[in-house]
Write an enzyme that holds these catalytic residues in place. Structure first.
Site, short mmCIF file in Angstrom:
data_model
loop_
_atom_site.label_atom_id
_atom_site.label_comp_id
_atom_site.label_asym_id
_atom_site.label_seq_id
_atom_site.Cartn_x
_atom_site.Cartn_y
_atom_site.Cartn_z
N ASP A 232 0.85 -1.19 0.00
CA ASP A 232 0.00 0.00 0.00
C ASP A 232 0.88 1.24 0.00
O ASP A 232 2.02 1.21 -0.47
CB ASP A 232 -0.92 -0.03 1.23
CG ASP A 232 -2.21 0.74 1.01
OD1 ASP A 232 -2.15 1.98 1.01
OD2 ASP A 232 -3.26 0.11 0.83
N HIS B 115 -3.97 6.04 3.34
CA HIS B 115 -4.61 4.80 2.90
C HIS B 115 -4.05 3.59 3.63
O HIS B 115 -4.79 2.75 4.16
CB HIS B 115 -4.43 4.63 1.39
CG HIS B 115 -5.31 3.59 0.78
ND1 HIS B 115 -4.85 2.33 0.46
CD2 HIS B 115 -6.62 3.61 0.42
CE1 HIS B 115 -5.84 1.62 -0.07
NE2 HIS B 115 -6.93 2.38 -0.11
N SER C 101 -11.08 -1.69 -1.00
CA SER C 101 -9.87 -1.87 -0.20
C SER C 101 -10.24 -2.22 1.23
O SER C 101 -9.66 -3.12 1.85
CB SER C 101 -9.01 -0.60 -0.22
OG SER C 101 -8.35 -0.43 -1.44
#
Length: 692
Positions: free
Chosen positions: A186, A226, A386
């Protein structure tokens, strides 16, 4: 045109003169290019000079692939993949040969990475003019242009995945994932956030592209947002699924949530190398990203899965068929779509969760509370596939901690088995995708479940065949699964049946389209059964009025599925195979002009029976289900209307579909029925009795 003429001017130069010229250019461009580019090229020329001068030209047998979405393409960077059986040393040799042959044509190339542990091949930066040359190199299987991948994010979630008999604040599954290591590919992560502090190890791996735009400001909170949120969903102290799981972070997405296929491949190789150097317990790799369909990305996932790694990925947030994206389309990856608190598909503006046959199941993915990178105690709500994939990665960690010996196939089957079923409103999906999309929302198994002797099965759909008469569709099960039955489905109703056949040492289900048809699907029933031994018995068209018959004649073998196919275009009625629960339960009977196939299996304690549900007049759908304790292995339609579209299994229910009876002119004599073959292991029954 000037560039072309300058390249050609290099061509006739003697090699020593060319070397001197390159060295001179290296000095002149020292400020413009990275150190070593030209020296590397010179070494390649020297090492390959003798071998290449008289090397014969090879026919272009390799293939070239690129992303179907033009804005995501990255021309100039290519992954060169060598053939499966190629020795690992050939990767560097082929890379040097490419550099040398390119230099002889006046082109500079740069080898960015050589793969040793994931797949045979290398990553090269070069002109697209060299593709034809590269495709002709010995050992090259295919070349793929690099492309972009993107993060897929735009506490009801914990309650949803917890078994109904527990509440989220009181249920603590065994071991909490502590025996499992989760790799997260990520953005970077704020590792000192209170949710994940002490639970995350940030590796030194980083392979990311530059951010778009010259004015982009790399704020730490943006770069970490994120990854930090997903790390909290997987193993956060308060809002995490697997609170005991350890997590390792690899940075493959930049501060804008953008990465590349090549960078992710290098990250996967980093994981494989780490696994080889220091073997540990079960590994889960979370890929909360999506790009266009990529053959090399899917191949890399397949190799890692074969090494025992569980990969979980986001289906994508494009409100589209997940099979058009990677790694979501890789069969070896567990692909997760997103639902909201009402168990409905997540909508993200004009887009939303992806769907289709490449999705394995759905999970919470809207307004998920998790760690925020704004501060070490901040939380934020995020949505997307996600987040859904992070939930399933956490559930997988929990299951693997409870049963570390589980294979990928066993884990996937358990995820499907313990999911909440038939809770999603299918009207949200496009009409042609509803039958293909699983109606499953992930859930943790009960803490007392015993699945060792349970017969697990899942339904796997093929891609849609072409519309020509000879078109076929093929589907296969995972390596550890057994194909117990095969059926077919056509929206036009024009098909020529299906059969199980051997292909590459593995049984596959093949469906046949018919003249005037719009295409057909093959549908496999893939099951896990210890020590199973299966075979297919076939009877050619009998030509007799009684029809074609075939049965399981080996001692101890039971019937798990029937299928039939025919060469003539229209048999009228009595197309599908016939199973009769009375008299001879191990027998399949079909039309006299059709070939009939019986799938017969033997396994310790395996027993099967046939269930039938019929109606006197055709309807759009007829169903029959197996009772609790029994598992559906076969699903077919009994003789009846010629308007039958096909039969398929949904969880433990056999569904037979026909065309709209209001427009087909059906008569009341045209009955139809659904027939299910239900199996179980007597060992499971005995184990259940011992627990009581």
């Amino acid at each position: 045109m000037g560039t072309v003429s300058s390249r050609r001017s290099w061509w006739p130069l003697p090699l020593p003169l060319l070397l001197l010229l390159l060295l001179g250019l290296a000095g002149a461009r020292a400020q413009e290019d990275e150190d070593g580019d030209y020296e590397e090229l010179v070494l390649a020329l020297r090492s390959e000079e003798d071998g290449l001068a008289d090397a014969p030209e090879h026919g272009a047998t390799a293939t070239f692939h690129r992303c179907a979405k033009d804005p995501w393409r990255l021309p100039g960077t290519y992954v060169v993949v060598l053939k499966e059986e190629t020795h690992r040393s050939q990767s560097e040799r082929t890379a040097r040969r490419l550099q040398a042959q390119a230099a002889r044509r006046g082109y500079l190339t740069k080898i960015l990475h050589v793969f040793h542990h994931l797949l045979p091949g290398f990553l090269v930066k070069m002109s697209g003019d060299l593709l034809e040359l590269a495709l002709k190199l010995p050992h090259v299987d295919y070349i793929e242009e690099d492309s972009s991948v993107f993060a897929q994010s735009i506490p009801w979630n914990l309650e949803r995945i917890t078994p109904a008999r527990y509440r989220a604040d009181e249920y603590q599954p065994p071991k909490g994932g502590s025996l499992v290591e989760v790799y997260l590919l990520d953005t970077s992560i704020q590792s000192d956030h209170r949710e994940i502090e002490g639970r995350v190890m940030v590796t030194d791996f980083e392979s990311v592209p530059e951010e778009d735009g010259t004015r982009f400001h790399r704020q730490a909170s943006k770069c970490d947002s994120h990854g930090t949120h997903l790390a909290g969903v997987v193993s956060g102290r308060d809002a995490g699924v697997a609170k005991g799981a350890g997590l390792r972070s690899l940075r493959v997405l930049n501060c804008q949530g953008k990465g590349t296929v090549s960078g992710t491949l290098i990250g996967l190789e980093f994981i494989r190398k780490s696994q080889l150097v220091q073997p540990v317990g079960p590994l889960v790799v979370l890929l909360p990203l999506a790009g266009g369909y990529s053959r090399v990305f899917n191949a890399a996932c397949q190799r890692l899965a074969r090494a025992g790694v569980v990969l979980v990925t986001a289906a994508g947030n494009f409100r589209d068929d997940a099979c058009l994206y990677s790694p979501a389309s890789a069969p070896e990856v567990i692909t997760v779509g997103a639902t909201n608190a009402q168990d409905q598909p997540v909508t993200l503006g004009t887009l939303g969760t992806n769907f289709g046959r490449c999705v394995d199941l759905f999970a919470p993915g809207e307004d998920i509370i998790g760690a925020s990178s704004d501060c070490s105690t901040c939380f934020v709500s995020r949505s997307g596939t996600s987040q859904a994939a992070a939930h399933v990665a956490g559930i997988a960690a929990m299951m693997l901690s409870a049963e570390p010996e589980l294979t990928l196939a066993e884990l996937r089957q358990r995820l499907i088995h313990f999911s909440a079923k038939d809770v999603i409103n299918e009207a949200w999906f496009p009409e042609d995708q509803r039958v293909l999309t699983p109606n499953l929302v992930a859930a943790l198994p009960p803490s007392t479940h015993r699945a060792g002797w349970q017969l697990f099965c899942r339904t796997v759909w093929s891609a849609h065949s072409g519309p020509t008469r000879m078109a076929t569709a093929v589907v296969r099960c995972a390596p550890d699964e057994e194909l117990l039955s095969c059926s077919s489905f056509s929206r036009s109703g024009k098909r020529r049946g299906e059969r199980i056949e051997a292909q590459g040492g593995k049984r596959v289900c093949r469906a046949h389209n018919a003249f005037g048809g719009e295409g057909v699907y093959a549908i496999a029933r893939c099951c896990l059964l210890p020590q199973v031994n299966c075979s297919v018995h076939t009877a050619p068209p009998a030509g007799a009025s009684m029809g074609t018959r075939v049965h399981c004649h080996q001692q101890g073998h039971v019937l798990t599925g029937c299928s039939s196919h025919w060469e003539v275009e229209d048999l009228g009625t009595h197309k599908p195979p016939v199973l009769r629960p009375r008299g001879q339960p191990n027998q399949c009977v079909g039309h006299r002009e059709a070939s009939i196939h019986a799938s017969c299996c033997h396994a310790p304690g395996l027993e099967c029976k046939v269930k039938e549900h019929g109606i006197p007049a055709p309807q759009e759908q007829v169903i029959v289900a197996c009772e609790d304790g029994w598992t559906l292995t076969g699903c077919n339609a009994l003789p009846g209307t010629s308007h039958v579209l096909g039969a398929y299994a949904v969880d433990n229910t056999c569904v037979v579909r026909s065309r709209d009876v209001s427009t087909t002119g059906s008569t009341s004599e045209e009955a139809m029925a659904a027939v299910a073959i239900c199996c179980r292991s007597r060992h499971l029954v005995q184990a259940s009795q011992e627990l009581q």
